[in-house]
Each structure stands twice: as C-alpha cells, then as structure tokens.
Design an enzyme around this catalytic site. Structure first.
Site, PDB file in Angstrom:
ATOM      1  N   GLN A 125      -5.066  -1.599   9.240  1.00 22.55           N
ATOM      2  CA  GLN A 125      -4.932  -2.919   8.637  1.00 22.55           C
ATOM      3  C   GLN A 125      -5.562  -3.969   9.558  1.00 22.55           C
ATOM      4  OE1 GLN A 125      -3.813  -3.418   5.547  1.00 22.55           O
ATOM      5  NE2 GLN A 125      -4.107  -5.622   5.663  1.00 22.55           N
ATOM      6  N   ASP A 184     -11.379   2.521   3.229  1.00 25.05           N
ATOM      7  CA  ASP A 184     -11.693   1.098   3.045  1.00 25.05           C
ATOM      8  C   ASP A 184     -13.187   0.896   2.740  1.00 25.05           C
ATOM      9  OD1 ASP A 184      -9.625  -0.813   3.157  1.00 25.05           O
ATOM     10  OD2 ASP A 184      -9.387  -0.557   5.319  1.00 25.05           O
ATOM     11  N   LYS A 236       0.837  -1.202   0.000  1.00 30.38           N
ATOM     12  CA  LYS A 236       0.000   0.000   0.000  1.00 30.38           C
ATOM     13  C   LYS A 236       0.871   1.251   0.000  1.00 30.38           C
ATOM     14  CE  LYS A 236      -3.887  -2.468   1.993  1.00 30.38           C
ATOM     15  NZ  LYS A 236      -4.722  -2.828   3.149  1.00 30.38           N
TER      16      LYS A 236
HETATM   17  N1  GUN Z   1      -6.996  -6.984   5.715  1.00 33.29           N
HETATM   18  C1  GUN Z   1      -7.259  -7.774   4.639  1.00 33.29           C
HETATM   19  N2  GUN Z   1      -7.859  -7.055   3.674  1.00 33.29           N
HETATM   20  C2  GUN Z   1      -7.984  -5.794   4.138  1.00 33.29           C
HETATM   21  C3  GUN Z   1      -8.512  -4.599   3.584  1.00 33.29           C
HETATM   22  O1  GUN Z   1      -9.028  -4.534   2.478  1.00 33.29           O
HETATM   23  N3  GUN Z   1      -8.415  -3.504   4.384  1.00 33.29           N
HETATM   24  C4  GUN Z   1      -7.885  -3.534   5.622  1.00 33.29           C
HETATM   25  N4  GUN Z   1      -7.855  -2.415   6.329  1.00 33.29           N
HETATM   26  N5  GUN Z   1      -7.389  -4.632   6.162  1.00 33.29           N
HETATM   27  C5  GUN Z   1      -7.433  -5.750   5.413  1.00 33.29           C
END
Ligand code: GUN
Length: 281
Positions: A96, A119, A52
């Site tokens: 996350q 998200d 990211k």
């Molecule tokens: N953990 C696995 N997929 C995601 C996601 O799309 N966003 C976040 N914040 N955590 C994750």
C-alpha cells in the site's frame, strides 16, 4: 444522460470472480492468494487495506495482511517481500502506498516480480501495456475500460481526452484507450487551451484530484464523461473532479462519485489477482 453504475458492475464482477476463484481451488487444490502489506498508520491507507481484505473475503480469495510499524527498516520489509515472492500460496502482492518517507518506494516495489505485481505498477508491466502485450494493468484505468465495455462504448476511432498524467491513472489510461484504437490526448497542468481540448472529447476521463474542476463548458454535447476524482466539496461532501450536476445535462454517459469508478478499482485488484493465479505454474 445515462448513469454508468460502477457499483452494480463491481457487484456483478465479484460474483464471477468468486466462481473463478472456486474453480481455481478445485483444479489446483490451493486458494487464490493476495498479500497486502501496509507500513505505518496512515488513516486513508488503513481504510483502503481493510476494504481490499473485505473484497478478498467476498470473492473467495485468501488474504494475507501484514501491518508493519511506521519505523520498519528497509531490510525487514525486503525480507518479508522476498518471502511472499517465494510463496506458492501468494499470487499477488500489494504494498500500500504511500510508504513512510524513510523507505525507498522504487527499491521496495522492485522486489515484486511482474507476475505478482497485481497493481500493475512495475516497469515491465507498464512497458508491456505500452506495447499492447500480455501484462497486468493498473486497477483504476482497467476498471474504466470495463465500464466502457459494459455500456457498449467502443473507443475505436473516437477522440479521447485524459485529464491527468499520473503513473497510476492518467498514463495507463491513455495507453489503454490508444490500444483500443481511440485518438488520445493527455492533458495536464501545463496544457494550453485546456477547455477547448476537453470540449473536443468524445470520451473524457478526468483524474486530476481537484473538486468539480470540469465544468459544463468543457464538455461536448453527448460526450462520455468518466470521473476518477475522490474529492471533498466546500461543504466537506464527497465529490469528483467533475461538476456532476451541470455536466450530466450534456453528457450521454457519466460516472457518479461515489458509485462510479471507485467500486471498480478494488474489484479489478481481485480480477488481477485471479488472473495472476491462473497464469501461475
Ligand atoms: N495508494 C493509493 N492508491 C493505491 C493503489 O492503487 N495501490 C497501492 N498499492 N497503493 C495505493
């Protein structure tokens, strides 16, 4: 069979996003900013967070990474989030998941206001999606919609079947397809006649997390097949939820794994961050 190339579309979108992020900087004198918060040392999460941050660099978004120890207390994490919420340099905040067990995920995520929830996980954004109003859409299903659009696949009037009902993928995917005028069925582990339901789909989106679960007999001739899975096959090789080699013979369009949905997810996070910035005052 036509391959839906998520990697190529993601690369194309990142070029556009970089231009938008640069324009934002010229107009507002401030960079588009994304805060990424990781608590603990989960190896998969570390990889996601690194990717990211890399995507931010590629698209000209300023990233603010916070890596906190696994035993971080709730008050500490909340204090950090409150600071990020108040910052004018941060347009999107991402915590996350999964969080360490001692932290209440719901309570933590509720500190992020809808406008910075890149998200698209919060109740307000999900509710707005359900009502087909302005919102921030969860990255993976939104990426799927962008892929369909790119390949000229209009869900309008089509029979769409979504396999999986998670809050992150299945449910928002179903709502997006419904908002795009498809006739939508959501299947899950308790669904009866799963094979028949899947085989009725013009558009089949699979997000159940089971390697090669969807076999050719579950797919209609000419269907569009979207594979959200990221699994390992019996040899430990990365594969999806769809038995690609057999299903591709029947599908009109299909996404590969890797190179399909995966590269689009992080790109849509950048997209949502630029969008959140452009909506900010
Ligand atoms: N953990 C696995 N997929 C995601 C996601 O799309 N966003 C976040 N914040 N955590 C994750």
């Amino acid at each position: 069979m036509n391959l839906i190339d998520g990697k190529a579309l993601a690369a194309e979108m990142r070029v556009q996003l970089r231009e938008q992020a640069e324009r934002f900087y010229e107009e507002r004198g401030r960079r588009v900013g994304l805060a990424v918060v990781l608590v603990g040392e989960d190896p998969a999460s570390q990889v996601y967070v690194r990717n990211k941050i890399k995507a931010c660099e590629e698209t000209g978004i300023q990233s603010f990474a916070y890596r906190l120890p696994a035993d971080t207390q709730e008050e500490e994490l909340i204090a950090l989030l409150d600071k990020l919420v108040a910052s004018e340099d941060i347009h999107g905040i991402l915590v996350q998941l999964p969080l360490p067990k001692h932290l209440d995920e719901r309570k933590i995520l509720s500190r992020i206001p809808a406008a910075k929830d890149v998200d698209g996980f919060c109740a307000q954004n999900v509710g707005n999606l359900a009502m087909n109003r302005e919102t921030i859409v969860a990255c993976t299903p939104y990426g799927v919609m962008k892929m369909l659009e790119k390949y000229g696949i209009d869900p309008k009037g089509k029979t769409a079947v979504v396999l999986g009902r998670s809050n992150i993928v299945g449910k928002p995917m179903a709502m997006l397809l419904l908002n795009a005028d498809a006739t939508v069925t959501v299947c899950h582990s308790k669904t009866k006649n799963l094979k028949e339901v899947c085989a009725s789909a013009d558009i089949l989106v699979v997000a159940i997390g089971r390697a090669k679960f969807v076999t050719a007999d579950m797919v209609k001739e000419g269907a569009v097949v979207i594979d959200v899975g990221m699994d390992r096959d019996e040899n430990g090789k990365l594969c999806g939820d769809v038995d690609f080699d057999r299903v591709k013979e029947k599908a009109s369009y299909i996404t590969p794994v890797p190179g399909g949905v995966g590269p689009m997810t992080i790109t849509m996070l950048m997209y949502n961050t630029v969008l959140a910035a452009s909506r900010s005052k």
